[in-house]
Design a protein around this motif. Structure first.
Motif, short mmCIF file in Angstrom:
data_model
loop_
_atom_site.label_atom_id
_atom_site.label_comp_id
_atom_site.label_asym_id
_atom_site.label_seq_id
_atom_site.Cartn_x
_atom_site.Cartn_y
_atom_site.Cartn_z
N GLU A 271 -6.30 -3.02 11.04
CA GLU A 271 -4.94 -3.52 10.84
C GLU A 271 -4.34 -4.03 12.15
OE1 GLU A 271 -6.13 -0.75 9.59
OE2 GLU A 271 -5.46 -0.47 7.51
N ALA B 294 2.65 -6.30 5.19
CA ALA B 294 2.41 -6.62 6.60
C ALA B 294 1.84 -8.02 6.80
CB ALA B 294 1.46 -5.59 7.20
N ARG C 40 -4.76 -3.40 1.88
CA ARG C 40 -3.74 -2.47 2.37
C ARG C 40 -2.59 -3.21 3.03
NH1 ARG C 40 -8.40 0.52 4.32
NH2 ARG C 40 -7.93 -0.15 6.45
N MET C 41 -2.89 -4.21 3.84
CA MET C 41 -1.85 -4.92 4.58
C MET C 41 -0.95 -5.72 3.64
SD MET C 41 -3.79 -6.05 8.11
CE MET C 41 -2.24 -6.35 9.01
N ALA D 291 -0.41 -4.99 0.44
CA ALA D 291 0.38 -4.01 -0.31
C ALA D 291 1.54 -3.47 0.51
CB ALA D 291 -0.51 -2.85 -0.76
N GLU D 292 1.36 -3.36 1.81
CA GLU D 292 2.42 -2.85 2.69
C GLU D 292 3.39 -3.93 3.12
OE1 GLU D 292 0.06 -1.27 5.81
OE2 GLU D 292 -0.63 0.48 4.65
#
Length: 308
Positions: free
Chosen positions: A183, A224, A218-219, A221-222
């Motif tokens: 990340e 970012a 993940r990024m 979904a967040e």
């Protein structure tokens, strides 16, 4: 005639009684317990308790006692299987290959697939979509962000694969930067610290969602990053998930039964599958695997990249 049939039946019964017991009974008599080695990431007591459904499931299939043996590290797991203190081990890809290179005495019997059926994931190099890097040729003289030196997807595989393509990373890139995790490596593209970053992804599923799993999932979904801001410049061969591995000197029928037990688990015992492969991307059941599936990792181990 009736008397003749009775004599024939008696002879058949006599031969049946005198016949040796099946081979399966013989190996069960000699094989007192199957020891399954794991790396305890949450503490030995916790992980052994978590795997009790798996232990009981194997006992039901095999008809022999099963014991879960917790080790403190992959190095310890490798040593336990090489020395036959455990006959079965749940390995990472690198620890399996290291075990095989150490003793040539083990075989993978199954690989745990992801929830979407993926057998692993490639390492990828990404650049800013609006930046100047659209290919590896464009990356010459640019800054590359990698994760720690022991990271398979974030460091070892990309550098090894690039070298195989005739690129000497230390001289090809103006600098190789270190990030704490994938990340952070990707984030460095947007802070202006790097021009190219290493990550990993299934590269399956919806690209806009960051694919089905991996660092981009993940990024996204967040919140970012959005995928329209990234460009995938390069991807490695598939890095397979870690296999379940048995010693080669185990009875053949036992190895066959283990393969059948793992293959049937998703359909017959999903709670057991969750216990043994309950990661955020697990749940796809077990699929057949061979030593050749780990060639990309074997090349790293031959160069002394380590076993964890």
């Amino acid at each position: 005639m009736i008397l003749g049939l009775m004599r024939a039946a008696a002879l058949v019964l006599a031969f049946a009684v005198a016949a040796p017991a099946p081979a399966a009974a013989a190996w069960r008599d000699d094989f007192k317990v199957l020891r399954v080695g794991i790396v305890a990431v949450n503490g030995a007591a916790y992980d052994i308790a978590r795997l009790q459904p798996f232990r009981r499931y194997l006992e039901g299939w095999l008809g022999v006692p099963v014991e879960i043996v917790a080790t403190a590290s992959y190095d310890a797991l490798i040593d336990a299987q090489v020395s036959a203190r455990v006959q079965y081990a749940i390995h990472s890809a690198a620890s399996y290959v290291t075990t095989q290179a150490t003793c040539d005495c083990v075989d993978p019997i199954a690989l745990p697939a992801a929830f979407d059926g993926s057998r692993g994931f490639p390492a990828v190099l990404v650049a800013h979509a609006q930046g100047p890097v659209a290919s590896l040729a464009d990356a010459k003289g640019k800054r590359l962000a990698l994760t720690g030196e022991d990271s398979v997807a974030g460091h070892l595989v990309p550098l090894h694969a690039l070298a195989g393509e005739g690129i000497d990373p230390p001289t090809y890139f103006s600098s190789i930067l270190s990030a704490a995790d994938p990340e952070q490596a990707v984030t460095m593209l947007f802070t202006g610290e790097a021009d190219l970053a290493a990550g990993w992804s299934s590269l399956a599923g919806d690209p806009a969602a960051g694919y089905s799993f991996g660092v981009f999932t993940r990024m996204v979904a967040e919140g970012a990053v959005s995928m329209d801001r990234l460009r995938i410049v390069w991807q490695s061969p598939l890095i397979p998930f870690g296999p379940h591995v048995v010693r080669r000197d185990m009875p053949e029928e036992l190895k066959t039964l283990l393969g059948e037990a793992l293959g049937a688990m998703a359909g017959e015992a999903p709670d057991v599958l969750d216990a043994v492969n309950g990661t955020s991307i697990g749940g796809g059941g077990f699929v057949p695997v061979t030593d050749k599936d780990y060639a990309v990792i074997a090349d790293l181990v031959k160069q002394g990249a380590g076993g964890g």
